[in-house]
Each structure stands twice: as structure tokens, then as C-alpha cells.
Enzyme design. Structure first.
Site, PDB file in Angstrom:
ATOM      1  N   TYR A   1      45.462 -56.594 -39.105  1.00  0.00           N
ATOM      2  CA  TYR A   1      44.491 -55.623 -39.880  1.00  0.00           C
ATOM      3  C   TYR A   1      43.840 -55.905 -41.030  1.00  0.00           C
ATOM      4  O   TYR A   1      43.561 -55.503 -42.228  1.00  0.00           O
ATOM      5  CB  TYR A   1      44.833 -54.796 -39.564  1.00  0.00           C
ATOM      6  CG  TYR A   1      44.860 -54.108 -38.261  1.00  0.00           C
ATOM      7  CD1 TYR A   1      43.646 -53.207 -37.471  1.00  0.00           C
ATOM      8  CD2 TYR A   1      46.014 -53.605 -37.658  1.00  0.00           C
ATOM      9  CE1 TYR A   1      43.983 -53.373 -36.130  1.00  0.00           C
ATOM     10  CE2 TYR A   1      46.508 -53.453 -36.735  1.00  0.00           C
ATOM     11  CZ  TYR A   1      44.426 -52.875 -35.322  1.00  0.00           C
ATOM     12  OH  TYR A   1      45.410 -52.412 -34.024  1.00  0.00           O
TER      13      TYR A   1
ATOM     14  N   GLU B   1      54.890 -54.543 -31.732  1.00  0.00           N
ATOM     15  CA  GLU B   1      55.172 -53.999 -32.963  1.00  0.00           C
ATOM     16  C   GLU B   1      56.557 -54.058 -33.725  1.00  0.00           C
ATOM     17  O   GLU B   1      56.772 -52.839 -33.891  1.00  0.00           O
ATOM     18  CB  GLU B   1      54.460 -53.482 -34.150  1.00  0.00           C
ATOM     19  CG  GLU B   1      53.040 -53.804 -33.543  1.00  0.00           C
ATOM     20  CD  GLU B   1      52.077 -53.020 -34.822  1.00  0.00           C
ATOM     21  OE1 GLU B   1      52.503 -51.915 -35.531  1.00  0.00           O
ATOM     22  OE2 GLU B   1      50.993 -53.665 -34.471  1.00  0.00           O
TER      23      GLU B   1
ATOM     24  N   ASP C   1      51.745 -44.930 -33.627  1.00  0.00           N
ATOM     25  CA  ASP C   1      50.395 -44.199 -34.156  1.00  0.00           C
ATOM     26  C   ASP C   1      49.080 -44.048 -32.551  1.00  0.00           C
ATOM     27  O   ASP C   1      48.241 -44.309 -31.939  1.00  0.00           O
ATOM     28  CB  ASP C   1      49.323 -45.300 -34.207  1.00  0.00           C
ATOM     29  CG  ASP C   1      48.435 -44.933 -35.315  1.00  0.00           C
ATOM     30  OD1 ASP C   1      48.484 -43.614 -35.904  1.00  0.00           O
ATOM     31  OD2 ASP C   1      47.262 -45.845 -35.641  1.00  0.00           O
TER      32      ASP C   1
ATOM     33  N   GLU D   1      45.511 -58.177 -31.543  1.00  0.00           N
ATOM     34  CA  GLU D   1      44.860 -57.089 -32.625  1.00  0.00           C
ATOM     35  C   GLU D   1      44.847 -56.614 -33.274  1.00  0.00           C
ATOM     36  O   GLU D   1      45.119 -57.635 -34.318  1.00  0.00           O
ATOM     37  CB  GLU D   1      46.403 -55.679 -33.013  1.00  0.00           C
ATOM     38  CG  GLU D   1      46.735 -54.726 -31.220  1.00  0.00           C
ATOM     39  CD  GLU D   1      47.727 -53.695 -32.275  1.00  0.00           C
ATOM     40  OE1 GLU D   1      47.346 -53.440 -32.930  1.00  0.00           O
ATOM     41  OE2 GLU D   1      48.472 -53.511 -31.265  1.00  0.00           O
TER      42      GLU D   1
END
Length: 623
Positions: free
Chosen positions: A475, A422, A172, A511
Site C-alpha cells: 500500500y 499475508e 482486517d 493488493e
């Protein structure tokens, strides 16, 4: 590969500036090689446009160069002085070209390099015209496939004009390309200092420091039986006072002892953070003739870790920082010294003591700045969203780590290696793959722990057993349970406990965050608003404070430091907006909350003082 520095025996010249630029046809990316564009000025083969170096080329023009896939070409002319022809060797060095680079000097190929974000060099002594004009030509290829690091895919799809080439990737951030960092010519003597490796140690009471150095030499004098080379090593403090010196034997290594020592401490952990000594390495011949001189900064500190803690100089560390990107308007990922200084000012303003170089190695200049300012670095290789594990990919993954560690091993700010972000660690083959990667990393450096930022659920992960410290990305209230502020705190606590229970290792949340459009305000808090980002942070803070009581939770990293560009998608409004600062490096509301949090932690854990402007005056209340 040593950073190019001037000394009594070395000269450095920059080739930064405006170069000539040509893009290849996407359908015919190798045409320039077949037609030998490198054999003459690019303008003789195609019309050229001016292009700044260093910079990403994508956002410079007003046409569709931004989304170009395949090769582009650069060239420029330069002079080499006649004095450089005398008993010297000349080297050409690139700080970074993304992704793959081919380089010619005066029409002759001198080097090829695959891997963005890392430096490469070649000796060009015999390719140059001395006291005359020279030409350098670079072909850069930005294509990412399943065996590059990072990975991507190239597909041919129909469009209104027939067919077109499309680059896709799962990570991303935008795949900026070009000559991203500075280009240098530098000289060395015929026999010169090629490598310096430094490690340090402290006495238990941190009053005595030790600097261990090992030097590698390149050149004919190193092979002469009657010429025994040796090193004179001198260590100077910040005031330029000699505090230790030693002469090596023919193994070209040794130890310097500093008593009393000023250790390297992270920002806010000491009143004088980032203390650096200067190590002067002199290469001498048998008759004490000076052959070469190289100087570098050294921070004296120790690192240790166990199943509960990470310690620097024997003191437990609690990381408070960011994931970041090298990203800015117009320049893309190009080196920008003004932006770098601004970023470090903001890091210190907000009270951060660390960041992760997500998701690739950052510039050498920024690493030096981190050393000087006491900012700890989790140094990450460019392996992101790693999948479809293969032997070819493994080889390049290892190569990226070898180059990274080789470049950054002497930086005191580098406290941890991150071997991936990731990766698809739920895959069956991830177990053996990451065991090999982790063991290879330890074979290169045993002085720092290894981590990776993992996004799969802990029950599926197969890489954590090979790591020293577990980092996880999640998230809550964004990608999971979007908008539900009441589903954050307990989820974070439960997941961190589960990771620790499974692996019995220190845990970092590497994160967390929420996209936020600057200036959007909604009460009650609603996704994308500044109020929502502030609430998301607050709910995480509550979880972190509960986890800190358990002794094995050692850090919190916001995603992201600043807004950054991504590939075009309907889920991204001009890019990823999870920054606490805008892309122009101005604070959103959450930055002020985070600043209070980080300085409160600094006072509680490291006894630092509050900045005078941390709290805004409200009222003098009289009962």
C-alpha cells in the site's frame, strides 16, 4: 461433497427461514451443553428471539449481540414426509457455519464441524420422524484462538461491571458469525453417487475437447460381488443436444470426447465466455437398473504456467480484478442472492476478468455464477495473518485446503489456489511450514498453480520458493509514505522486479489501494478523498504498464471491490473504505477510471470491444 441437486432419484428441501435464537452467557459458554438445551425446544430453556437463516447474527438486533464472543444456539421445527421413509437415505447439509458447529436432530447429536466458510453434512436417516414433526438444534461458537483457521485470541479484561471476554484478531475484516449459508435436507437412493471428479483437456488447436470423469459410490450395492455397477455418462451442450457419451467399466471412470468443442474462456477473452456443458452421470446396476442420477456443469479448458506466464487454453492471461469480501449491511456474511447478482453485474460492467476469494472460500452459488460468467477465481483458504506455526495449526490449515479443493475442484472458474493471505513468512519456521502446506495442496490437485498473498518484504520472505506464482500486497502512499503520490510508481516497479529476480516466477500485485470516503472531494488530492484514490490508481497503472513489458508480470488486483465492515478502531470510519464501490454497491469516482483501464487492457490484450457508454461525449471539435 456434491452440491445438493434434484434429479429423478433425489429430492432437495430447504430449511432456510426464521429460526429461534439464544445467546449463551459469555462467561459460561458451555452451559447449554451441560444443561442439555438440545434435548428440548430452546424456548423451554431460555427466551428466544427470531433469527434469519442464512445470515450473520451480529447486525440483526439493536443490542450488543454484534460483539458477542462464544456460543449461540439456533433451533427450528420441520416436517419430513412419510414418502421419504421408503428405501431412501436422508442427508442434512450446511453450506457454512462460522466458526464451529454442533448439530442435533430430535435431541441426538449428528455432526460436529470446525471451519467456517465450508460445507459439511451428515446422514440423518435414522434420526428422523417420518410423517411427523422434527427439531433441529445448532450450537455455533465464534471464538478464534491461535490454533483455529483463521487465528485470534481470547482474553479476559476488566470493564465497568467487573470482567469481560474480548475477542481480538489481526486480520482486517469483521468476524461475522452464525449460519451463513443455506441449510438443506436432501435424499439419495440407498446406493448413490457420492463424488464426481472432473478434469478436462484440449487438443493443441483447441478444436477437440476431452472430459475425464471419476465417480465414487456409497451404498451396499457397491459391495455386492454379483452386482457390477457402471456409469453411463452423457454430455450435453447449452442447447441440450447430446454431444458425447460413454459407458464406464467397474472402475466407474472414463473419458468423453467432444468434436468440435466450445472451450471455457474468461470474460472478454472470447465472444462467448463461460461456456458450460452439462454432464449427466447415471449409476446403473448389472441389469442396467437405474440407481442414481446426478448432473453438474462442466467447462472444458486447460491451464498451464511457467516462469514467465500463466496460460488458459494456450493463451497468456493478464489478470485484472479485485480482492473482495462477502460482506453487506445487516446480513453480514450471510448468503444473499440479490447481492451476488449485483456484484457480478458490477464485475462485468467494470471489465474485470478475475477476483480472489479473500480471505476465505466464498459460497458455492457464487462459484457456480463465476463458472457461468467466465470470471476467473483465485480460490483462497481461510488462513489469514498466519503466525505462531504449530503442528496443530498445520493440521487444521491442511484440513481447510482439503475441504476447499474437495468442494471446488470441478469449477472451471477456479484457476489458482491461494494457501494464505499475508502470513508471517519472515519467520524462520515459515519455510518448512509453507513447504508442507504447498506440497500437500499439490498432492490434492496438480492441475492448478499455487500462490499466497505475501506482505513481508521480498528480502525477508521464506515461503515464495514453495509457490508457483508470487502474489504481493503493498500500500504505497497509504500505509507506506501516506499521501505521497510521488512515491508509488517506482516503488511498485522496483518491488515487483525484486520478487521476480529472487524467485524467477510470474508476479501478481494482489493488493493495492487507498481508503476513500464517498463524497469527500479535495483538490489537490488529499488522503481519504475520491481524487486521492483516483490518483493512487493512476500511479499504479503507470507502474503496471512498465512491468507488463517485462513479460513476467501477469496481473493487478485492486483492494477492494467494495467497502466492508471491520472491527472497531480509530483508523476505520465504519469499516474499511478501500472499495471502488460503496458497501451499497454504488461507484466512487475511481470505479469509472478503473473501468476505462480494464476495458483498454481487454481491447489491447484480448481484442474485446469497448462498451458504448465507456466514454462520455464532450465535444465535436472542428479545426
Amino acid at each position: 461433497m456434491l452440491y445438493p441437486r434434484e434429479s429423478e432419484t433425489r429430492e432437495v428441501r430447504s430449511l432456510d427461514g426464521i429460526w429461534n435464537f439464544v445467546r449463551s452467557d459469555q462467561a459460561n459458554p458451555t452451559q447449554g451443553v451441560r444443561d442439555e438445551w438440545y434435548a428440548k425446544e430452546l424456548s423451554k430453556s431460555r427466551p428466544t428471539i427470531p433469527m434469519p437463516v442464512p445470515a450473520s447474527y451480529n447486525d440483526i438486533t439493536t443490542d450488543n449481540l454484534r460483539d458477542h464472543v462464544g456460543t449461540v444456539w439456533y433451533d427450528r421445527k420441520f416436517f419430513v414426509p412419510r414418502s421419504w421413509s421408503k428405501d431412501q437415505r436422508i442427508w442434512l447439509r450446511f453450506g457454512s457455519v462460522h466458526y464451529e458447529a454442533y448439530v442435533w436432530i430430535n435431541g441426538q447429536k449428528v455432526v460436529k464441524h470446525e471451519m467456517g466458510h465450508l460445507p459439511f453434512e451428515a446422514e440423518v436417516t435414522d434420526f428422523l420422524n417420518y410423517g411427523a414433526e422434527n427439531r433441529i438444534t445448532v450450537m455455533c461458537d465464534n471464538a478464534l484462538i491461535q490454533t483455529t483457521v483463521p487465528q485470534g485470541r481470547i482474553t479476559e479484561v476488566p470493564n465497568d461491571g467487573g470482567m469481560t471476554i474480548v475477542q481480538s484478531y489481526t486480520f482486517d475484516f469483521f468476524n461475522y458469525a452464525g449460519i451463513h449459508r443455506s441449510v438443506h435436507l436432501y435424499t439419495t437412493p440407498r446406493t448413490f453417487i457420492e463424488e464426481v471428479e472432473v478434469t478436462t483437456n484440449l487438443s493443441k488447436d483447441a478444436t477437440v475437447g476431452e472430459v475425464f470423469y471419476s465417480v465414487s459410490v456409497n451404498g451396499s450395492a457397491a459391495n455386492e460381488a454379483d452386482n457390477v455397477l457402471h456409469i453411463q455418462a452423457n454430455l450435453y451442450d447449452k442447447e441440450g443436444i447430446l454431444v458425447a457419451n460413454a459407458t464406464s467399466d467397474q472402475k466407474l471412470g472414463g473419458k468423453l470426447q467432444v468434436n468440435p468443442v466450445k472451450p471455457w474462456w474468461p470474460y472478454l477473452m472470447h465472444s462467448e465466455p463461460g461456456y458450460l456443458y452439462q454432464l449427466e452421470i447415471k449409476l446403473l446396476a448389472t441389469n442396467d437398473e437405474l440407481l442414481d442420477v446426478y448432473r453438474l456443469k462442466v467447462g472444458i479448458r486447460t491451464l498451464s504456467w511457467n516462469s514467465q506466464q500463466f496460460l488458459i487454453n494456450g493463451k497468456p492471461v493478464y489478470f485484472r480484478g479485485f480482492g473482495r469480501h462477502e460482506d453487506s449491511d445487516i446480513r453480514g456474511k450471510g448468503l444473499d442472492n440479490a447481492l451476488m447478482v449485483r456484484d457480478f453485474n458490477l464485475l462485468k460492467w467494470i471489465g474485470a476478468n478475475a477476483y480472489r476469494t479473500s480471505h476465505y472460500p466464498y459460497s458455492e452459488e457464487s462459484m457456480q455464477f463465476a463458472d457461468e460468467h467466465g470470471i476467473m477465481i483465485i480460490d483462497e483458504c481461510p488462513s489469514v495473518d498466519t503466525e505462531n506455526f504449530s503442528q496443530e495449526l498445520l493440521g487444521k490449515h491442511k484440513s481447510s485446503l482439503e475441504q476447499l479443493i474437495h468442494r471446488d475442484r470441478n469449477h472451471p472458474s477456479v484457476v489458482m489456489w491461494s494457501i494464505a493471505n499475508e502470513p508471517r513468512t519472515g519467520s524462520v519456521s515459515a519455510d518448512s511450514y509453507f513447504e508442507l502446506v504447498a506440497n500437500f495442496t499439490r498432492s490434492l490437485d496438480k492441475t492448478r498453480p499455487i500462490t499466497a498473498a505475501i506482505a513481508v518484504p521480498n528480502t525477508q520472505d521464506k515461503a515464495g520458493r514453495s509457490l508457483d506464482i508470487i502474489s504481493f500486497n503493498r500500500y504505497n502512499a497509504w500505509y507506506s509514505n501516506a499521501g505521497r503520490l510521488d512515491m508509488i510508481t517506482q516503488n511498485v516497479i522496483d518491488e515487483a522486479i525484486a520478487w521476480n529476480k529472487r524467485y524467477n516466477k510470474p508476479i501478481i500485485m494482489s493488493e493495492y489501494g487507498a481508503d476513500t470516503l464517498e463524497g469527500l472531494h479535495m483538490q489537490p488530492a488529499y488522503v481519504w478523498s475520491e481524487e486521492f484514490q483516483t490518483e493512487v490508481f493512476s500511479r499504479h497503472f503507470k507502474a503496471f504498464d512498465e512491468l507488463r513489458k517485462k513479460g513476467w508480470f501477469i496481473g493487478e488486483f485492486v483492494w477492494n471491490f467494495a467497502d466492508f465492515k471491520t472491527a472497531q478502531t480509530y483508523t476505520r470510519v465504519g469499516g474499511n473504505k478501500k472499495g471502488v464501490f460503496t458497501r451499497a454497491r454504488q461507484p466512487k469516482a475511481a470505479a469509472h477510471l478503473l473501468r476505462k483501464r480494464y476495458f483498454a487492457l481487454g481491447r489491447d490484450l484480448d481484442q474485446c470491444s469497448f462498451p458504448d457508454d465507456l466514454f462520455t461525449y464532450i465535444a465535436d471539435l472542428i479545426s
